[in-house]
Design a protein around this motif. Sequence first.
Motif, PDB file in Angstrom:
ATOM      1  N   TYR A   1       3.105  -8.393  -9.706  1.00  0.00           N
ATOM      2  CA  TYR A   1       2.796  -7.345  -8.749  1.00  0.00           C
ATOM      3  C   TYR A   1       1.742  -7.811  -7.749  1.00  0.00           C
ATOM      4  CZ  TYR A   1      -1.249  -6.726 -11.807  1.00  0.00           C
ATOM      5  OH  TYR A   1      -2.372  -6.936 -12.551  1.00  0.00           O
ATOM      6  N   GLU A   2       1.594  -7.023  -6.699  1.00  0.00           N
ATOM      7  CA  GLU A   2       0.534  -7.184  -5.713  1.00  0.00           C
ATOM      8  C   GLU A   2      -0.266  -5.896  -5.738  1.00  0.00           C
ATOM      9  OE1 GLU A   2       2.999  -7.645  -2.299  1.00  0.00           O
ATOM     10  OE2 GLU A   2       3.258  -9.791  -2.611  1.00  0.00           O
ATOM     11  N   VAL A   3      -1.574  -5.982  -5.503  1.00  0.00           N
ATOM     12  CA  VAL A   3      -2.414  -4.788  -5.486  1.00  0.00           C
ATOM     13  C   VAL A   3      -2.557  -4.335  -4.042  1.00  0.00           C
ATOM     14  CG1 VAL A   3      -4.681  -3.825  -6.023  1.00  0.00           C
ATOM     15  CG2 VAL A   3      -3.629  -5.492  -7.570  1.00  0.00           C
ATOM     16  N   ILE A   4      -2.211  -3.064  -3.795  1.00  0.00           N
ATOM     17  CA  ILE A   4      -2.245  -2.473  -2.465  1.00  0.00           C
ATOM     18  C   ILE A   4      -3.395  -1.481  -2.410  1.00  0.00           C
ATOM     19  CG2 ILE A   4      -0.901  -1.171  -0.761  1.00  0.00           C
ATOM     20  CD1 ILE A   4       0.337  -3.888  -1.580  1.00  0.00           C
ATOM     21  N   GLY A   5      -4.187  -1.530  -1.323  1.00  0.00           N
ATOM     22  CA  GLY A   5      -5.296  -0.606  -1.143  1.00  0.00           C
ATOM     23  C   GLY A   5      -4.929   0.522  -0.202  1.00  0.00           C
ATOM     24  N   TYR A   6      -5.546   1.696  -0.397  1.00  0.00           N
ATOM     25  CA  TYR A   6      -5.276   2.885   0.417  1.00  0.00           C
ATOM     26  C   TYR A   6      -6.555   3.384   1.075  1.00  0.00           C
ATOM     27  CZ  TYR A   6      -0.724   2.871  -1.773  1.00  0.00           C
ATOM     28  OH  TYR A   6       0.519   2.501  -2.189  1.00  0.00           O
TER      29      TYR A   6
ATOM     30  N   VAL B   1      -6.121   2.320  -5.225  1.00  0.00           N
ATOM     31  CA  VAL B   1      -5.290   1.119  -5.241  1.00  0.00           C
ATOM     32  C   VAL B   1      -4.059   1.393  -6.092  1.00  0.00           C
ATOM     33  CG1 VAL B   1      -7.193  -0.506  -4.897  1.00  0.00           C
ATOM     34  CG2 VAL B   1      -6.517   0.113  -7.212  1.00  0.00           C
ATOM     35  N   ARG B   2      -3.041   0.596  -5.851  1.00  0.00           N
ATOM     36  CA  ARG B   2      -1.816   0.728  -6.620  1.00  0.00           C
ATOM     37  C   ARG B   2      -1.209  -0.649  -6.790  1.00  0.00           C
ATOM     38  NH1 ARG B   2       4.073   2.429  -6.012  1.00  0.00           N
ATOM     39  NH2 ARG B   2       3.990   1.434  -4.013  1.00  0.00           N
ATOM     40  N   ALA B   3      -0.646  -0.888  -7.956  1.00  0.00           N
ATOM     41  CA  ALA B   3       0.078  -2.131  -8.191  1.00  0.00           C
ATOM     42  C   ALA B   3       1.513  -1.927  -7.711  1.00  0.00           C
ATOM     43  CB  ALA B   3       0.057  -2.485  -9.671  1.00  0.00           C
ATOM     44  N   ARG B   4       1.980  -2.805  -6.835  1.00  0.00           N
ATOM     45  CA  ARG B   4       3.345  -2.742  -6.317  1.00  0.00           C
ATOM     46  C   ARG B   4       4.103  -3.972  -6.814  1.00  0.00           C
ATOM     47  NH1 ARG B   4       3.722  -2.224  -0.172  1.00  0.00           N
ATOM     48  NH2 ARG B   4       3.255  -0.066  -0.673  1.00  0.00           N
TER      49      ARG B   4
ATOM     50  N   VAL C   1       5.739  -4.564 -12.844  1.00  0.00           N
ATOM     51  CA  VAL C   1       4.276  -4.403 -12.873  1.00  0.00           C
ATOM     52  C   VAL C   1       3.770  -4.623 -14.296  1.00  0.00           C
ATOM     53  CG1 VAL C   1       2.380  -2.743 -12.588  1.00  0.00           C
ATOM     54  CG2 VAL C   1       4.168  -2.918 -10.826  1.00  0.00           C
TER      55      VAL C   1
ATOM     56  N   LYS D   1       6.381  -7.108  -7.207  1.00  0.00           N
ATOM     57  CA  LYS D   1       6.818  -8.149  -6.277  1.00  0.00           C
ATOM     58  C   LYS D   1       8.309  -7.976  -6.024  1.00  0.00           C
ATOM     59  CE  LYS D   1       3.740 -12.050  -7.092  1.00  0.00           C
ATOM     60  NZ  LYS D   1       3.729 -13.464  -7.509  1.00  0.00           N
TER      61      LYS D   1
END
Length: 169
Positions: free
Chosen positions: A98-103, A108-111, A93, A113
């Motif tokens: 990374y990919e940005v994930i929404g909740y 949001v959180r960076a996950r 990250v 790759k």
Amino acid sequence: MLELVRGNDPQPILRPVSAGDEQYIYRLRPGEMISAEVRRARNALFHRKFMKLCSIAFNVFERLPQPPVRMARTGQWVTPRRDFNEFRYWAMVQAGFYEVIGYPDGGVRARAKSVAFKSMEQVEFEQVYSAVLDVFLQLVLNRDRNHVWSREEVESLVDQFIHFDRGHG
């Protein structure tokens, strides 16, 4: 997942990589058709080199002081547990992979790759290696001022460990 390798024969014949792959092929009926997604495998030695780089940096990180931190929601003080995989994800990250994930709560959180062979091509993986090495030099390896690491020194150490592992494993 079935893996095949092109043999060294002059004829372009694909051969099973493992005993399990071979058994899968033997279970097929003569003339039975299967479909597959085919991609060129990444350099396995380079993958091991990346993991060794992460391991060296994690060993340094484990020796650095880790003060307790206050949890945002609860206010509770905790001493974070050190985990190799989370460390590796953090480095990815920080390196920008990374990919940005929404909740559901709007957060949001960076996950990181995935660096799995099926998820990343060799060219991108080499970029990851270089960027993660930069992160380690800046944020981990050179935090202890008793020794200042250079990129060349880290590369040399990684290569020494890779050659040692190949001879003893």
